[in-house]
Design a protein around this motif. Sequence first.
Motif, PDB file in Angstrom:
ATOM      1  N   GLY A  23       0.507  -0.906  -0.160  1.00 29.46           N
ATOM      2  CA  GLY A  23      -0.404   0.331   0.065  1.00 29.46           C
ATOM      3  C   GLY A  23       0.490   1.848   0.190  1.00 29.46           C
ATOM      4  N   MET A  24       1.934   1.341  -0.457  1.00 28.18           N
ATOM      5  CA  MET A  24       2.733   1.999  -0.504  1.00 28.18           C
ATOM      6  C   MET A  24       2.927   2.864  -1.923  1.00 28.18           C
ATOM      7  SD  MET A  24       4.409   2.427   2.591  1.00 28.18           S
ATOM      8  CE  MET A  24       2.884   1.781   3.021  1.00 28.18           C
ATOM      9  N   ASP A  25       1.960   4.199  -1.399  1.00 28.37           N
ATOM     10  CA  ASP A  25       2.254   4.674  -2.722  1.00 28.37           C
ATOM     11  C   ASP A  25       3.287   6.065  -3.147  1.00 28.37           C
ATOM     12  OD1 ASP A  25       2.220   7.108  -1.288  1.00 28.37           O
ATOM     13  OD2 ASP A  25      -0.343   7.437  -1.204  1.00 28.37           O
ATOM     14  N   SER A  26       3.146   6.851  -4.164  1.00 34.42           N
ATOM     15  CA  SER A  26       4.511   7.365  -5.005  1.00 34.42           C
ATOM     16  C   SER A  26       5.081   8.547  -3.515  1.00 34.42           C
ATOM     17  CB  SER A  26       3.921   8.517  -6.260  1.00 34.42           C
ATOM     18  OG  SER A  26       2.486   9.256  -5.331  1.00 34.42           O
ATOM     19  N   LEU A  27       4.160   9.209  -2.585  1.00 32.52           N
ATOM     20  CA  LEU A  27       4.099   9.624  -1.883  1.00 32.52           C
ATOM     21  C   LEU A  27       5.013   8.663  -0.470  1.00 32.52           C
ATOM     22  CD1 LEU A  27       0.933  12.427  -0.868  1.00 32.52           C
ATOM     23  CD2 LEU A  27       2.850  12.846  -2.552  1.00 32.52           C
ATOM     24  N   ALA A  28       4.236   8.028   0.217  1.00 38.97           N
ATOM     25  CA  ALA A  28       5.357   7.061   0.675  1.00 38.97           C
ATOM     26  C   ALA A  28       6.480   6.601   0.204  1.00 38.97           C
ATOM     27  CB  ALA A  28       4.474   5.782   0.795  1.00 38.97           C
ATOM     28  N   LEU A  29       6.952   6.320  -0.847  1.00 36.32           N
ATOM     29  CA  LEU A  29       7.691   6.488  -1.339  1.00 36.32           C
ATOM     30  C   LEU A  29       9.300   7.670  -1.141  1.00 36.32           C
ATOM     31  CD1 LEU A  29       7.315   3.610  -4.637  1.00 36.32           C
ATOM     32  CD2 LEU A  29       8.104   3.298  -2.312  1.00 36.32           C
ATOM     33  N   LEU A  30       8.679   8.467  -1.495  1.00 33.50           N
ATOM     34  CA  LEU A  30       9.701   9.947  -1.700  1.00 33.50           C
ATOM     35  C   LEU A  30       9.676  10.537   0.461  1.00 33.50           C
ATOM     36  CD1 LEU A  30       7.038  12.372  -3.567  1.00 33.50           C
ATOM     37  CD2 LEU A  30       9.292  11.532  -4.192  1.00 33.50           C
ATOM     38  N   GLU A  31       8.788  10.023   0.967  1.00 38.44           N
ATOM     39  CA  GLU A  31       9.141  10.372   2.145  1.00 38.44           C
ATOM     40  C   GLU A  31      10.344   9.013   2.402  1.00 38.44           C
ATOM     41  OE1 GLU A  31       9.225  11.754   5.552  1.00 38.44           O
ATOM     42  OE2 GLU A  31       8.376  12.731   3.607  1.00 38.44           O
ATOM     43  N   LEU A  32      10.009   7.895   1.995  1.00 40.18           N
ATOM     44  CA  LEU A  32      10.997   6.928   2.427  1.00 40.18           C
ATOM     45  C   LEU A  32      12.450   7.614   2.305  1.00 40.18           C
ATOM     46  CD1 LEU A  32      12.497   4.048   3.512  1.00 40.18           C
ATOM     47  CD2 LEU A  32      10.959   2.678   1.246  1.00 40.18           C
ATOM     48  N   SER A  33      12.679   7.789   0.864  1.00 39.03           N
ATOM     49  CA  SER A  33      13.757   8.457   0.369  1.00 39.03           C
ATOM     50  C   SER A  33      14.052   9.506   0.879  1.00 39.03           C
ATOM     51  CB  SER A  33      13.331   8.558  -1.515  1.00 39.03           C
ATOM     52  OG  SER A  33      14.595   9.247  -2.109  1.00 39.03           O
ATOM     53  N   ALA A  34      13.325  10.524   1.495  1.00 38.96           N
ATOM     54  CA  ALA A  34      13.983  12.052   2.201  1.00 38.96           C
ATOM     55  C   ALA A  34      14.673  11.006   3.296  1.00 38.96           C
ATOM     56  CB  ALA A  34      12.443  12.298   2.258  1.00 38.96           C
ATOM     57  N   VAL A  35      14.164  11.033   3.951  1.00 35.59           N
ATOM     58  CA  VAL A  35      14.424   9.711   5.064  1.00 35.59           C
ATOM     59  C   VAL A  35      15.657   9.245   5.191  1.00 35.59           C
ATOM     60  CG1 VAL A  35      14.170   8.022   7.140  1.00 35.59           C
ATOM     61  CG2 VAL A  35      12.289   9.504   6.470  1.00 35.59           C
ATOM     62  N   VAL A  36      15.929   8.293   4.468  1.00 32.11           N
ATOM     63  CA  VAL A  36      16.594   7.346   3.861  1.00 32.11           C
ATOM     64  C   VAL A  36      17.950   8.212   3.533  1.00 32.11           C
ATOM     65  CG1 VAL A  36      18.012   5.864   2.174  1.00 32.11           C
ATOM     66  CG2 VAL A  36      15.559   5.370   3.225  1.00 32.11           C
ATOM     67  N   ALA A  37      17.709   8.990   2.496  1.00 31.71           N
ATOM     68  CA  ALA A  37      18.725  10.060   2.510  1.00 31.71           C
ATOM     69  C   ALA A  37      19.728  10.930   3.767  1.00 31.71           C
ATOM     70  CB  ALA A  37      18.282  10.921   1.403  1.00 31.71           C
ATOM     71  N   ASP A  38      18.227  11.082   4.084  1.00 26.87           N
ATOM     72  CA  ASP A  38      18.809  11.873   5.075  1.00 26.87           C
ATOM     73  C   ASP A  38      19.303  11.370   6.904  1.00 26.87           C
ATOM     74  OD1 ASP A  38      18.439  14.245   7.425  1.00 26.87           O
ATOM     75  OD2 ASP A  38      17.497  12.932   8.450  1.00 26.87           O
ATOM     76  N   ARG A  39      19.489   9.598   6.823  1.00 28.46           N
ATOM     77  CA  ARG A  39      19.761   8.980   7.549  1.00 28.46           C
ATOM     78  C   ARG A  39      21.289   8.848   7.439  1.00 28.46           C
ATOM     79  NH1 ARG A  39      16.019   4.865  10.802  1.00 28.46           N
ATOM     80  NH2 ARG A  39      15.314   7.599  11.213  1.00 28.46           N
TER      81      ARG A  39
END
Length: 251
Positions: free
Chosen positions: A40-56
């Motif tokens: 159920g992960m949509d494009s907005l969820a994937l963008l949020e995941l990408s942002a957190v992973v990039a920051d961490r």
Amino acid sequence: MTVTHGRPMTAEITDILVAHCGLDADAAARAPAASLEELGMDSLALLELSAVVADRWQVSIPEQAGHLSIPAVADLVANRADPPGHTENSVVIDAPLAVVWEVTNDVANWTELFTEYAVVEILHRDGHTVRFRLTMYPDENGVSWSWVSERTSDPVSRQVRAHRVETGPFEYMRIHWRYTEEDGGTRMTWTQDFAMKPTAPVDNAAMTERINTNSVIQLAVIKDRVERIARQRADQAHPATGDESTEADDE
């Protein structure tokens, strides 16, 4: 299983998806092989995941990550966040190349050359290849680490290739020694390429820092000890001559 800082990366990614992307943790647990889209992960969820992973971890997740499962995303992040280890350290020794080569390749006497090795056991020799066991002095926890390595020297090119046979916490460990003549002596360079096992107590980055720190110490010790040997040999080859007495002096 990929581990980061002692914790499975899959658990790290799952926590991010639950906390930041609205993932149903129970649904993920019931279908560990499901893709992010199937969870159920949509494009907005994937963008949020990408942002957190990039920051961490300073890692970029591809746009098509929706077709990946959580373990697959974890592997992708771990591989990019913790690239294989690589170090290169060198020292200039004020001694002839032939002396530096001879002393530093006398593996049987490494306990006299390094400060960290308590025991060296030669297991096999075949030409310029030697297989040996190294045992270190006990660490702060009282553990004496020991492993078998093999090294092959090339006296013509003045290079040595070595690797761990018993890898221990390493997936692999390869070492390249180079010797070059320079003004003022001989430069000895160590290059190490390695990767840690997922179960190792430290990751590639931490081991890289540890090796770099220890190499500086050991190279300084080796420089001092080889230079001392070179001076002793020079003194023996050319002993100082005192003033010769003459009959006139005796009279």
